[in-house]
Design an enzyme around this catalytic site. Structure first.
Site, PDB file in Angstrom:
ATOM      1  N   ASP A 218      62.409 -43.386 -39.879  1.00 48.66           N
ATOM      2  CA  ASP A 218      61.344 -44.381 -40.048  1.00 48.66           C
ATOM      3  C   ASP A 218      61.676 -45.634 -39.238  1.00 48.66           C
ATOM      4  OD1 ASP A 218      59.525 -46.265 -41.016  1.00 48.66           O
ATOM      5  OD2 ASP A 218      59.564 -45.422 -43.044  1.00 48.66           O
TER       6      ASP A 218
ATOM      7  N   TYR B 277      43.203 -51.136 -39.492  1.00 46.89           N
ATOM      8  CA  TYR B 277      44.028 -50.631 -38.384  1.00 46.89           C
ATOM      9  C   TYR B 277      44.157 -51.686 -37.284  1.00 46.89           C
ATOM     10  CZ  TYR B 277      44.920 -48.368 -33.864  1.00 46.89           C
ATOM     11  OH  TYR B 277      45.399 -48.072 -32.600  1.00 46.89           O
TER      12      TYR B 277
ATOM     13  N   TYR C  30      28.464 -40.944 -36.550  1.00 46.44           N
ATOM     14  CA  TYR C  30      28.315 -42.092 -37.451  1.00 46.44           C
ATOM     15  C   TYR C  30      27.138 -42.991 -37.036  1.00 46.44           C
ATOM     16  CZ  TYR C  30      33.251 -41.261 -38.887  1.00 46.44           C
ATOM     17  OH  TYR C  30      34.435 -40.734 -39.339  1.00 46.44           O
TER      18      TYR C  30
ATOM     19  N   GLU D  91      41.211 -52.428 -29.567  1.00 48.02           N
ATOM     20  CA  GLU D  91      40.557 -52.773 -30.842  1.00 48.02           C
ATOM     21  C   GLU D  91      40.987 -54.141 -31.367  1.00 48.02           C
ATOM     22  OE1 GLU D  91      40.019 -49.587 -33.599  1.00 48.02           O
ATOM     23  OE2 GLU D  91      40.257 -48.092 -32.037  1.00 48.02           O
TER      24      GLU D  91
HETATM   25  P1  NAD Z   1      49.318 -40.648 -33.399  1.00 50.16           P
HETATM   26  O1  NAD Z   1      48.781 -40.962 -34.750  1.00 50.16           O
HETATM   27  O2  NAD Z   1      48.902 -39.390 -32.721  1.00 50.16           O
HETATM   28  O3  NAD Z   1      50.919 -40.606 -33.452  1.00 50.16           O
HETATM   29  C1  NAD Z   1      51.674 -41.552 -34.136  1.00 50.16           C
HETATM   30  C2  NAD Z   1      53.123 -41.062 -34.185  1.00 50.16           C
HETATM   31  O4  NAD Z   1      53.911 -42.068 -34.839  1.00 50.16           O
HETATM   32  C3  NAD Z   1      53.301 -39.769 -34.989  1.00 50.16           C
HETATM   33  O5  NAD Z   1      54.146 -38.885 -34.273  1.00 50.16           O
HETATM   34  C4  NAD Z   1      53.969 -40.227 -36.270  1.00 50.16           C
HETATM   35  O6  NAD Z   1      54.821 -39.246 -36.856  1.00 50.16           O
HETATM   36  C5  NAD Z   1      54.747 -41.448 -35.800  1.00 50.16           C
HETATM   37  N1  NAD Z   1      55.015 -42.393 -36.877  1.00 50.16           N
HETATM   38  C6  NAD Z   1      54.094 -42.914 -37.740  1.00 50.16           C
HETATM   39  N2  NAD Z   1      54.718 -43.745 -38.612  1.00 50.16           N
HETATM   40  C7  NAD Z   1      56.033 -43.768 -38.269  1.00 50.16           C
HETATM   41  C8  NAD Z   1      57.164 -44.456 -38.766  1.00 50.16           C
HETATM   42  N3  NAD Z   1      57.080 -45.280 -39.805  1.00 50.16           N
HETATM   43  N4  NAD Z   1      58.365 -44.255 -38.171  1.00 50.16           N
HETATM   44  C9  NAD Z   1      58.462 -43.413 -37.107  1.00 50.16           C
HETATM   45  N5  NAD Z   1      57.427 -42.721 -36.600  1.00 50.16           N
HETATM   46  C10 NAD Z   1      56.218 -42.907 -37.172  1.00 50.16           C
HETATM   47  O7  NAD Z   1      49.008 -41.918 -32.513  1.00 50.16           O
HETATM   48  P2  NAD Z   1      48.556 -42.005 -30.979  1.00 50.16           P
HETATM   49  O8  NAD Z   1      47.095 -41.801 -30.895  1.00 50.16           O
HETATM   50  O9  NAD Z   1      49.480 -41.194 -30.159  1.00 50.16           O
HETATM   51  O10 NAD Z   1      48.819 -43.574 -30.695  1.00 50.16           O
HETATM   52  C11 NAD Z   1      50.098 -44.016 -30.253  1.00 50.16           C
HETATM   53  C12 NAD Z   1      50.052 -45.519 -30.060  1.00 50.16           C
HETATM   54  O11 NAD Z   1      49.047 -45.857 -29.115  1.00 50.16           O
HETATM   55  C13 NAD Z   1      49.696 -46.299 -31.341  1.00 50.16           C
HETATM   56  O12 NAD Z   1      50.495 -47.453 -31.388  1.00 50.16           O
HETATM   57  C14 NAD Z   1      48.236 -46.648 -31.170  1.00 50.16           C
HETATM   58  O13 NAD Z   1      47.916 -47.844 -31.843  1.00 50.16           O
HETATM   59  C15 NAD Z   1      48.157 -46.815 -29.656  1.00 50.16           C
HETATM   60  N6  NAD Z   1      46.838 -46.568 -29.052  1.00 50.16           N
HETATM   61  C16 NAD Z   1      46.171 -45.393 -29.331  1.00 50.16           C
HETATM   62  C17 NAD Z   1      44.938 -45.155 -28.722  1.00 50.16           C
HETATM   63  C18 NAD Z   1      44.179 -43.862 -28.976  1.00 50.16           C
HETATM   64  O14 NAD Z   1      43.054 -43.728 -28.499  1.00 50.16           O
HETATM   65  N7  NAD Z   1      44.738 -42.890 -29.680  1.00 50.16           N
HETATM   66  C19 NAD Z   1      44.379 -46.101 -27.854  1.00 50.16           C
HETATM   67  C20 NAD Z   1      45.094 -47.280 -27.588  1.00 50.16           C
HETATM   68  C21 NAD Z   1      46.331 -47.481 -28.194  1.00 50.16           C
HETATM   69  P1  TYD Z   2      37.677 -42.718 -33.140  1.00 48.81           P
HETATM   70  O1  TYD Z   2      38.137 -41.542 -32.359  1.00 48.81           O
HETATM   71  O2  TYD Z   2      37.964 -42.736 -34.604  1.00 48.81           O
HETATM   72  O3  TYD Z   2      38.250 -43.992 -32.406  1.00 48.81           O
HETATM   73  P2  TYD Z   2      38.000 -45.574 -32.712  1.00 48.81           P
HETATM   74  O4  TYD Z   2      37.199 -45.723 -33.941  1.00 48.81           O
HETATM   75  O5  TYD Z   2      39.383 -46.007 -32.910  1.00 48.81           O
HETATM   76  O6  TYD Z   2      37.322 -46.093 -31.508  1.00 48.81           O
HETATM   77  O7  TYD Z   2      36.093 -42.862 -32.973  1.00 48.81           O
HETATM   78  C1  TYD Z   2      35.498 -43.057 -31.712  1.00 48.81           C
HETATM   79  C2  TYD Z   2      34.030 -43.371 -31.937  1.00 48.81           C
HETATM   80  O8  TYD Z   2      33.392 -42.230 -32.514  1.00 48.81           O
HETATM   81  C3  TYD Z   2      33.821 -44.504 -32.940  1.00 48.81           C
HETATM   82  O9  TYD Z   2      32.696 -45.279 -32.543  1.00 48.81           O
HETATM   83  C4  TYD Z   2      33.528 -43.805 -34.247  1.00 48.81           C
HETATM   84  C5  TYD Z   2      32.827 -42.540 -33.790  1.00 48.81           C
HETATM   85  N1  TYD Z   2      33.056 -41.370 -34.657  1.00 48.81           N
HETATM   86  C6  TYD Z   2      31.957 -40.614 -35.118  1.00 48.81           C
HETATM   87  O10 TYD Z   2      30.776 -40.929 -34.829  1.00 48.81           O
HETATM   88  N2  TYD Z   2      32.211 -39.552 -35.909  1.00 48.81           N
HETATM   89  C7  TYD Z   2      33.474 -39.169 -36.274  1.00 48.81           C
HETATM   90  O11 TYD Z   2      33.659 -38.173 -37.022  1.00 48.81           O
HETATM   91  C8  TYD Z   2      34.589 -39.940 -35.788  1.00 48.81           C
HETATM   92  C9  TYD Z   2      35.999 -39.582 -36.158  1.00 48.81           C
HETATM   93  C10 TYD Z   2      34.318 -41.032 -34.970  1.00 48.81           C
END
Ligand code: NAD
Ligand code: TYD
Length: 342
Positions: A59, A148, A205, A125
């Site tokens: 963690d 978040y 949504y 975000e």
């Molecule tokens: P994800 O949810 O797929 O993965 C998160 C990872 O973090 C998992 O492997 C989980 O096991 C690990 N984790 C969670 N809590 C933990 C803890 N307490 N200690 C150690 N490990 C822990 O997330 P993602 O989509 O790969 O996003 C990664 C990063 O990028 C995040 O910081 C997120 O805010 C950022 N981000 C994501 C997006 C997106 O579109 N997914 C866009 C911009 C930024």
């Molecule tokens: P998401 O992948 O949850 O990313 P974020 O909310 O972090 O941008 O969602 C992307 C967009 O899609 C967001 O406007 C919410 C919408 N959405 C739906 O309409 N239906 C769904 O089931 C989900 C998960 C997201």
């Protein structure tokens, strides 16, 4: 170079580790990941035998583990987070613990271990919902709207404070919505693609007019690697996708590629506090010399192909996830999905 990657079993972290192993022969990677529901060793199965890579299960909010994992590392690339907005609406607690407290623990460890670069991976975000044709730039104030986003904004402030107060060499990156292989099927695109493959409706949504900027994960991880090498300490870099789409438009693109009827799109009541629009100005990153390599249409096509050919990866995740099952049931019933939460 030896680096600590946090959250490397997740979607973006695993793509980053694979990219670094492919492009940097001298790299040594320690992956500190707790393996939450979103952390999946299968995401890195192909590199698990690589001697340059090592996973520590732990963690990030545990100071002893954070220091142990960081010992001897020149750089930290911090992905670990709770990352799904809908889950943060249901229960913000884990978001505060991991995203806020966990980030501070890592910053303290990085100071003690004298790391030379700390990349804090953040999101568009944190800027909040933006109107008109505006694009958020790095100097804009932060107005996060979901638990978040608020937890990520708090972590951005803590990372900046560590730079200002202690001179810790922090760089913050803020990316737009990622898509690509190994994304947990709770996020919009993998949920959409896998639901269509299962002949299930995709829950859209609200009015479907919310706008997101779509970034292929392979461009995102290349940009992070670039910033790690060339970024200015204390700097913030937006990483956009330059592909702004209304949710309705995104669904149409996917439906057309997959040959899916519009009847498989179910309009459901809106997410609470649903941000209308995100868009990033990433001219600072482009001026630094980074070049995006993956056009959206091709990347989307490849992503759909990946989910088609990796059913054994996503089917067990969808089956075992009580949270996803709960939402799916609400949508299928056509009832107000959030009524029980309110
Ligand atoms: P994800 O949810 O797929 O993965 C998160 C990872 O973090 C998992 O492997 C989980 O096991 C690990 N984790 C969670 N809590 C933990 C803890 N307490 N200690 C150690 N490990 C822990 O997330 P993602 O989509 O790969 O996003 C990664 C990063 O990028 C995040 O910081 C997120 O805010 C950022 N981000 C994501 C997006 C997106 O579109 N997914 C866009 C911009 C930024
Ligand atoms: P998401 O992948 O949850 O990313 P974020 O909310 O972090 O941008 O969602 C992307 C967009 O899609 C967001 O406007 C919410 C919408 N959405 C739906 O309409 N239906 C769904 O089931 C989900 C998960 C997201």
């Amino acid at each position: 170079m030896r680096i600590l990657v946090t959250g490397g079993l997740g979607f973006i972290g695993s793509n980053f580790i694979r990219y670094m192993l492919q492009t940097s022969p001298e790299i040594r990677i320690i992956n500190l990941d707790l393996q939450t529901y979103a952390g999946n060793p299968e995401n890195l199965k192909d590199v698990s035998g690589d001697k340059r890579y090592f996973w520590v299960r732990g963690d990030i909010s545990d100071p002893a583990i954070a220091r142990q994992a960081m010992a001897g590392c020149e750089a930290v690339v911090h992905f670990a987070a709770e990352s799904h907005v809908d889950r943060s609406i249901l229960d913000p607690g884990p978001f505060l613990k991991t995203n806020v407290l966990g980030t501070q623990v890592l910053l303290d460890a990085a100071r003690a271990e004298k790391v030379k670069r700390f990349i804090h991976v953040s999101t568009d975000e944190v800027y909040g919902s933006i109107s008109g044709r505006r694009r958020s730039s790095e100097k804009d104030p932060l107005f996060p709207n979901s638990p978040y986003a608020a937890s990520k904004a708090a972590s951005d402030h803590l990372a900046r404070a560590a730079f200002i107060t202690h001179g810790l060499p922090v760089i913050i990156t803020r990316a737009s919505n990622n898509f690509g292989p190994y994304q947990y099927p709770e996020k919009a695109l993998p949920l959409m693609i896998t639901n269509f493959l299962e002949n299930k409706p995709y829950p859209l949504y609200g009015d479907g007019l919310n706008v997101r900027d779509w970034l292929y994960v392979k461009d995102h991880v290349a940009a992070i690697a670039y910033v790690l090498k060339h970024g200015e300490v204390g700097g913030i870099y937006n990483i956009g996708g330059d592909t702004s789409l209304k949710n309705k438009e995104l669904v149409s693109c996917v439906r057309k590629i997959m040959g899916i009827s519009p009847s498989l799109v179910a309009s459901v009541p809106d997410r609470l506090g649903h941000d209308r629009r995100y868009a990033l100005n990433d001219s600072k990153l482009r001026k630094l010399g980074f070049k995006f390599a993956h056009p959206f249409e091709k990347a989307l096509f490849e992503t759909i192909e990946w989910y088609k050919t990796h059913e054994s990866w996503w089917r067990p995740l969808k089956k075992s996830d009580g949270y996803a099952a709960y939402y799916q049931k609400q949508y299928e019933k056509g009832t107000v999905p959030f009524s029980e939460i309110r």
